[in-house]
Design a protein around this motif. Structure first.
Motif, PDB file in Angstrom:
ATOM      1  N   THR A 176       0.913  -1.308   0.019  1.00 31.89           N
ATOM      2  CA  THR A 176      -0.016  -0.083   0.040  1.00 31.89           C
ATOM      3  C   THR A 176       0.684   1.291   0.064  1.00 31.89           C
ATOM      4  OG1 THR A 176      -0.272  -0.230   2.401  1.00 31.89           O
ATOM      5  CG2 THR A 176      -1.908  -1.113   1.206  1.00 31.89           C
ATOM      6  N   GLN A 209      -1.166  -4.841   2.689  1.00 25.66           N
ATOM      7  CA  GLN A 209      -1.542  -3.909   3.551  1.00 25.66           C
ATOM      8  C   GLN A 209      -0.581  -3.490   4.551  1.00 25.66           C
ATOM      9  OE1 GLN A 209      -4.287  -1.873   3.210  1.00 25.66           O
ATOM     10  NE2 GLN A 209      -5.858  -3.117   1.955  1.00 25.66           N
ATOM     11  N   GLU A 214      -3.708   2.184   4.765  1.00 20.95           N
ATOM     12  CA  GLU A 214      -4.764   1.111   4.619  1.00 20.95           C
ATOM     13  C   GLU A 214      -5.301   1.431   3.219  1.00 20.95           C
ATOM     14  OE1 GLU A 214      -5.645  -1.542   6.704  1.00 20.95           O
ATOM     15  OE2 GLU A 214      -7.288  -2.054   5.642  1.00 20.95           O
ATOM     16  N   MET A 217      -9.591  -1.472  -1.550  1.00 20.97           N
ATOM     17  CA  MET A 217      -9.410  -2.646  -2.464  1.00 20.97           C
ATOM     18  C   MET A 217     -10.597  -2.696  -3.564  1.00 20.97           C
ATOM     19  SD  MET A 217      -6.702  -4.423  -1.049  1.00 20.97           S
ATOM     20  CE  MET A 217      -6.754  -6.036  -1.101  1.00 20.97           C
ATOM     21  N   ASN A 224      -6.073  -9.782  -0.735  1.00 23.15           N
ATOM     22  CA  ASN A 224      -5.277  -9.416   0.186  1.00 23.15           C
ATOM     23  C   ASN A 224      -4.140 -10.365   0.494  1.00 23.15           C
ATOM     24  OD1 ASN A 224      -4.197  -9.332   3.096  1.00 23.15           O
ATOM     25  ND2 ASN A 224      -5.958  -7.679   3.220  1.00 23.15           N
ATOM     26  N   THR A 227      -4.073 -12.062   3.757  1.00 25.02           N
ATOM     27  CA  THR A 227      -5.250 -13.111   3.744  1.00 25.02           C
ATOM     28  C   THR A 227      -4.914 -14.406   3.115  1.00 25.02           C
ATOM     29  OG1 THR A 227      -6.671 -11.425   4.216  1.00 25.02           O
ATOM     30  CG2 THR A 227      -7.892 -13.380   3.828  1.00 25.02           C
TER      31      THR A 227
END
Ligand code: COA
Ligand code: AMP
Length: 644
Positions: A176, A209, A214, A217, A224, A227
């Protein structure tokens, strides 16, 4: 993977003997060096001149670069040795990753890439700051045979879009933000902007991120990073190494050409490993298990070769430094990193030393740092001016090694091979050609010039392992750009001379490329941006001398008649336009409005003469100049800004 694996070590022979050995038997030399790689299928053929644009190295071999950088070291006892040290003064963090940890991260990320549909030969763009995940991403691509293309974070959306269109990536990996000392650079809006501009659209973007930003998306496109890697880890999913041909591309790295369209330099897998391993031992004199600190960026070739691949292939430890030589927090930053991590070598650009010297001329910030492990400083990316070299020698009291190479070659062409023997340093010269490189100096007609005479520096073909076999999907552009001017030679586009002792001096480029703080930039590209402004009739950008950055771009513009905006207003817009289109890294801060540009009678803009005026150098009035008075106008405009 079972292949012959000889631990790379410095050759006991000295430079002259080693160079002569290569000259006498190049394929024998590289065949021997290739034993340092653990191949899947070892090469039977070392070089085949009938393939590609000038021949291919190791055409029948198969291998995996990631296996050589990670798996084999974990297998052979380095699992708990640090592989990567992320030292980040801009975020106040330091993290050490062992070889086992890096392998785990990379194999997991590689599985995620496969789940996203990335397969052997697919391109993956990596647009990331100096964080460990950038290195993991490169290695994960290498693991599955995907071709990575790292784009430097200081480039703007437009430059990224150009690279997306050329590389046509399946997916893009990003974070990011990047953290610069004075500001946080948000990458996501730049990436979104680039994808909006590009004709090619990636299937997905994997977004890391960072705590500082932040980012929102894109619902269907963005995934992500954390994730997906957490999910893969939870199920124990890891990707195995995929066998690739030694000649398959490991990466494409875009570098400035003479126009705004960058050149996609192709790096193969096999030759790259062979050359980097040879250089780690014989040029850099770093031993497996020792620490190398390369203060560059993964977006540049120096970062590819000596932050990521070289040290890891060699079983060394690499410092990935997210900071600057000054201001993070002070000009002692490099000394702290070297001392704290016990680095045996530091590799950076001379501009970094000029920055340190400017802020700390007495090197007071060295005090209190234990540099007892530190053995040599390596400088590249631009000419190491003798003044900076002497200062570094005085304060560091270790060999200061200037060495010359290009994105195209991927490793050093001319250097002082301390791993073989430390040759006497001649300030201003990167020393002597390394094995693999037959360096010549030619006049415009392609004839050799006498020792000490300036000429075009060229390399006799074929180029050695690691040097580019071609440009990405552009064999013809490759031939035109590098091979046609001097048949039988690769044209480096650098000018210089070779002295009677065989020392090579690289004095500057012969094309439109300039070197700003060690960053290679195209003045042609900047001219395209300036010319796109509606008020600009014509323009010329030249690189003028800068005490800190070596060179800085200076744009001369002629406004269209009838323009109602003030010159100052247009100039401000032009500065903003270059920053917006190319990026802050262009460091374009100087736009000058003039009534006319100096030209020859055939209409060629006299850029070299303008540069000389700006640099305060004597110049000969070009015989073909259309109107000599224009040079006076240029001089007056520059003097108005305190230049020349
Ligand atoms: N992402 C986003 N922006 C970046 C960036 C990145 N990765 N890297 C640089 N920039 C920005 C800088 O913030 C600066 O922006 P500004 O105009 O808002 O100040 C601009 O691009 C120019 O950067 P840079 O050329 O690095 O100049 P600088 O004045 O910030 O620092 C030096 C000068 C000499 C300290 C720095 O160039 C340096 O450390 N160089 C040596 C190492 C090196 O990079 N070598 C390269 C090849 S070996
Ligand atoms: P890059 O492709 O970004 O590495 O830039 C390569 C160019 O930088 C070369 O063609 C040279 O013009 C310049 N360069 C790199 N290293 C040196 C050096 N040691 N001495 C002189 N010029 C250098």
């Amino acid at each position: 993977m079972n292949g012959s694996h000889a631990a790379p070590a410095g050759s006991p022979a000295g430079y002259r003997e080693t160079y002569a050995r290569w000259q006498a038997d190049p394929t024998g030399f590289w065949g021997e060096a290739a034993k340092a790689v653990e191949w899947i299928k070892p090469p039977q053929v070392i070089f085949d001149a009938s393939l590609g644009t000038y021949g291919h190295w190791f055409p029948d071999a198969t291998c995996n670069t990631c296996f050589n950088a990670l798996d084999r070291h974990v297998r052979d006892g380095r699992a708990q040795q640090p592989a990567l040290i992320h030292d980040s003064p801009v975020t106040g963090t330091k993290t050490v990753f062992t070889y086992a940890q890096v392998l785990d991260e990379v194999a997991t990320l590689a599985a995620v890439l496969q789940d996203l549909g990335v397969a052997k030969g697919d391109r993956v763009i990596i647009y990331m700051p100096m964080i460990p995940e950038a290195a993991f991403a490169m290695l994960a691509c290498a693991r599955i045979g995907a071709v990575h293309s790292v784009v430097f974070g200081g480039f703007a959306a437009n430059e990224l879009a150009t690279r997306i269109d050329d590389a046509t990536p399946k997916i893009i990996l990003t974070a990011t933000c990047g953290v610069e000392p004075a500001r946080v650079v948000e990458y996501k809006p730049l990436l979104d902007g680039a994808i909006a501009l590009s004709r090619h659209k990636p299937d997905a973007c994997l977004v890391l991120q960072r705590p500082q930003v932040e980012a929102s998306m894109h619902a269907t496109r963005d995934r992500n990073w954390r994730t997906l890697t957490a999910a893969a880890r939870a199920t124990g999913r890891k990707a195995d190494c995929v066998a690739v041909a030694a000649t398959d591309p490991l990466y494409v790295l875009y570098t400035s050409g003479t126009t705004g369209r960058p050149k996609g330099v192709v790096r193969d897998n096999g030759g790259h490993m062979v050359a980097l391993l040879w250089n780690m031992a014989n040029l850099y004199d770093v031993k497996p298990g020792e620490v190398m600190f390369t203060a560059s960026d993964v977006g540049w070739v120096v970062g590819h070769s000596y932050i990521v691949y070289g040290p890891l292939l060699h079983g060394a430890t690499s410092v990935l430094y997210e900071g600057k030589p000054v201001g993070t927090p002070d000009p002692g930053a490099y000394w702290r990193v070297v001392a704290e991590h016990k680095a045996v070598s530091l590799f950076t650009a001379p501009t970094a030393f000029r920055a340190i010297r400017k802020e700390d001329p007495q090197a007071k910030h060295l005090a209190g740092h234990d540099l007892s492990h530190f053995r040599a400083l390596f400088l590249a990316g631009e000419r190491a001016d003798p003044d900076t070299l002497h200062w570094a020698q005085e304060v560091l009291k270790v060999p200061i090694i200037d060495h010359w190479w290009q994105t195209e070659t991927g490793s050093c062409i001319v250097g002082n091979p301390v791993g073989l023997e430390l040759l006497p340093v001649k300030p201003g010269s990167p020393t002597v050609p390394l094995p693999g490189y037959d360096v010549r100096c030619l006049d415009e007609g392609g004839r050799p010039v006498p020792a000490g005479t300036m000429g075009a520096i060229v390399l006799k073909l074929p180029l050695p392992p690691c040097a580019l076999p071609t440009l990405w999907h552009a064999d013809e552009r490759f031939r035109e750009a590098y091979l046609t001017t001097y048949p039988g030679y690769y044209n480096t586009s650098d000018a210089g001379y070779i002295d009677e002792d065989g020392y090579v001096f690289i004095m500057g480029r012969t094309d439109d490329i300039i070197n700003v703080a060690g960053h290679r930039l195209s003045t042609g590209g900047m001219e395209e941006v300036l010319a796109s402004h509606p008020a600009v009739a014509e323009c010329a950008v030249v690189g003028i001398r800068d005490a800190l950055k070596g060179e800085q771009p200076c744009g001369f513009v002629v406004l269209k008649s009838g323009v109602t905006q003030s010159a100052a207003e247009v100039e401000k817009e032009l500065v903003a336009l270059v920053r917006d289109r190319i990026g802050p890294v262009a460091a374009f801060k100087l736009a000058l409005t003039v009534n006319r540009l100096p030209k020859t009678r055939s209409g060629k803009i006299l850029r070299a003469t303008m540069k000389k005026i700006a640099d305060g150098e004597d110049y000969a009035m070009p015989a073909t100049i259309e109107d000599p008075a224009v040079l006076g106008e240029i001089s007056t405009a520059l003097k108005g800004r305190g230049i020349g």
